[in-house]
Motif scaffolding. Structure first.
Motif, PDB file in Angstrom:
ATOM      1  N   VAL A 193     148.641  81.054  24.501  1.00  0.00           N
ATOM      2  CA  VAL A 193     149.342  80.136  25.395  1.00  0.00           C
ATOM      3  C   VAL A 193     149.188  78.702  24.885  1.00  0.00           C
ATOM      4  O   VAL A 193     148.360  78.415  24.040  1.00  0.00           O
ATOM      5  N   LYS A 194     149.988  77.817  25.428  1.00  0.00           N
ATOM      6  CA  LYS A 194     149.946  76.410  25.037  1.00  0.00           C
ATOM      7  C   LYS A 194     149.300  75.521  26.101  1.00  0.00           C
ATOM      8  O   LYS A 194     149.077  74.337  25.865  1.00  0.00           O
ATOM      9  N   TYR A 195     148.978  76.106  27.248  1.00  0.00           N
ATOM     10  CA  TYR A 195     148.478  75.300  28.366  1.00  0.00           C
ATOM     11  C   TYR A 195     147.201  74.536  28.024  1.00  0.00           C
ATOM     12  O   TYR A 195     147.000  73.418  28.464  1.00  0.00           O
ATOM     13  N   LEU A 241     140.520  74.929  24.001  1.00  0.00           N
ATOM     14  CA  LEU A 241     141.299  75.087  22.774  1.00  0.00           C
ATOM     15  C   LEU A 241     141.197  76.512  22.225  1.00  0.00           C
ATOM     16  O   LEU A 241     142.191  77.103  21.799  1.00  0.00           O
ATOM     17  N   SER A 295     145.367  70.129  31.214  1.00  0.00           N
ATOM     18  CA  SER A 295     145.296  71.367  30.425  1.00  0.00           C
ATOM     19  C   SER A 295     144.307  72.337  31.042  1.00  0.00           C
ATOM     20  O   SER A 295     144.564  73.545  31.128  1.00  0.00           O
ATOM     21  N   ALA A 299     142.978  79.052  24.564  1.00  0.00           N
ATOM     22  CA  ALA A 299     144.428  78.891  24.435  1.00  0.00           C
ATOM     23  C   ALA A 299     144.922  79.532  23.138  1.00  0.00           C
ATOM     24  O   ALA A 299     145.941  80.225  23.117  1.00  0.00           O
ATOM     25  N   TYR A 300     144.168  79.312  22.062  1.00  0.00           N
ATOM     26  CA  TYR A 300     144.564  79.872  20.767  1.00  0.00           C
ATOM     27  C   TYR A 300     144.598  81.398  20.815  1.00  0.00           C
ATOM     28  O   TYR A 300     145.581  82.026  20.399  1.00  0.00           O
ATOM     29  N   THR A 321     146.012  73.287  25.249  1.00  0.00           N
ATOM     30  CA  THR A 321     145.966  72.379  24.109  1.00  0.00           C
ATOM     31  C   THR A 321     145.948  70.922  24.567  1.00  0.00           C
ATOM     32  O   THR A 321     146.601  70.558  25.544  1.00  0.00           O
TER      33      THR A 321
END
Length: 453
Positions: free
Chosen positions: A195-197, A187, A232, A190-191, A199
């Protein structure tokens, strides 16, 4: 009241972009955060060279360690609220294990050095062994805080890190295929990379966790949330952690430190070269104090000095690292590996030291391992789903998605080389133009793909 049970008069909170608030309720946790060794983690990036690719990835191991603590705290709260032990040996949660779990979660990464994995490769250090030393050495502030709980408490926390602690629930909470460490770093990374991968539904995963006699399982109703976590993680490795440019900068860093080590060992350094804080590592005689004196800033300062070093390779590698001049790379396999000697020969013909300017880098990950093997160096427990009748089933047996990637290595191997071999630095004709042309044609004719920066 013993120090182990002492609670703060008012909980302290840390604002956090991933968890919103991180709650500190115990005096011992706050005291550990305030130690010299833990504060040092503010000066060490979590993702090393990844910030050269994803500019937001400037977050530190300090923030990640707080995040792992917070996830572990939420797990303990969930277990105590919903699965408290009622009789000795019933396999439910014994909340007397809370403090050792929280301390292990907070301190699990305290032994990491700057650019940790590259540093370990060059100087043969081991961050897990150093973590244990920080916890158990009477010279550290961390050890003094832990000993304030009880004389044996530092060793108890260390045994969680070493995966030898008797309570398997605590060990799996900190180190398993779905643990507090992985949940936070996916998390958080990604933050900060944007990127969104990475999450996934953290709260649903936490709500699905159930303690049992042999560790931690997940309620079968939470199967899809667990699947999402595995996918993820798979995507983050492919799209972020294994990015060719980040790996290129890591190769440069590796060769830069190796070159400095060789210069020191040969006694060829000029007066601006002397890296005082690295000498104990060059001479293989470093102490824990020497290790704790290192951080990303120390390395950066030396690299700035070396940019004007008499050794041209050291100076150039320092420039490439500081000013983000990545190497190029091509992916290869067992068949195309036979092309690499010729590519290296062309690079040498163009005047480059092939030892300093080329590298083979392999990056592979096992997204999920469905076969637990206790003989492995770092065995990982399977993810178990618990049915309504209390029986267990391994995740990949219930999930077609996880089954599809289970036990299969993902990643690639790349050959790295100077970008100038494709485009001469001055953009025009030079003495090696024919070599550059041959190199480019050789890459093209053999259909080797070069990624974009």
């Amino acid at each position: 009241m013993s120090y182990a049970n002492e609670r703060l008069p008012r909980e302290k909170v840390f604002r956090d972009p991933v968890h919103n608030y991180i709650y500190v309720e115990n005096q011992v946790i706050l005291d550990l955060i305030n130690t010299r060794e833990f504060q040092r983690l503010r000066r060490i990036k979590q993702l090393g060279t990844t910030s050269f690719t994803f500019h937001g990835a400037e977050h530190t191991r300090f923030g990640h360690s707080l995040g792992v603590y917070e996830v572990a705290r939420e797990i303990c709260d969930h277990f105590q609220r919903n699965y408290p032990t009622k009789a000795a040996g019933d396999g439910l949660w014994d909340d007397s294990e809370r403090l050792v779990a929280l301390c292990a979660a907070l301190l699990h990464d305290i032994g990491h050095g700057p650019y940790s994995h590259t540093f370990e490769h060059i100087f043969q250090t081991n961050h897990e062994a150093i973590t244990v030393e920080i916890l158990t050495s009477e010279e550290t502030e961390v050890n003094r805080v832990l000993r304030s709980v009880s004389p044996e408490f530092p060793e108890k926390v260390a045994s969680v890190i070493q995966k030898t602690y008797a309570n398997k629930q605590v060990v799996q909470m900190i180190s398993s295929q779905l643990d507090a460490d992985r949940m936070d770093y996916l998390l958080r990374d990604a933050y900060y990379t944007g990127v969104k991968y990475g999450t996934f539904d953290l709260q649903r995963v936490l709500r699905s966790m159930k303690p049992y006699q042999d560790g931690i399982a997940f309620d079968i109703s939470g199967k899809h949330a667990v699947e999402d976590f595995i996918v993820s993680r798979f995507q983050m490795y492919q799209q972020v952690y294994f990015h060719p440019v980040s790996r290129s900068m890591e190769v440069i860093l590796d060769h830069l430190l190796q070159r400095a080590k060789e210069i020191y060992e040969a006694g060829n350094g000029d007066e601006d070269f002397v890296p005082t804080l690295l000498i104990p590592f060059f001479e293989h005689r470093f102490s824990l104090e020497d290790y704790l004196n290192l951080d990303d800033g120390v390395f950066g300062t030396y690299f700035i000095n070396w940019r004007t070093a008499n050794d041209q390779i050291l100076a150039d590698l320092s420039h490439r690292f500081l000013d983000r001049k990545p190497l190029k790379s091509v992916e290869f396999d067992s068949e195309t590996a036979t092309l690499i000697p010729h590519l290296r020969a062309l690079i040498s013909d163009a005047g480059y030291d092939s030892h300093a300017y080329t590298a083979i880098n392999n990056s592979y990950d096992l997204p999920y391992d469905d076969a637990y093997d206790p003989k492995m160096k770092k065995p990982l427990t399977q993810i178990e789903l618990m049915r309504s009748d209390g029986s267990l089933v391994e995740l990949s047996q219930e999930s077609a998605i996880v089954n599809a990637i289970s036990g299969k290595l993902s990643g690639d191997q790349r050959f790295f080389f100077p970008k100038e071999m494709l485009i001469p630095e001055d953009g025009g004709i030079n003495l090696f133009q024919d070599i550059f042309n041959d190199f480019g044609r050789y890459i093209h004719n053999n259909q080797l793909t070069i990624p974009k920066e």
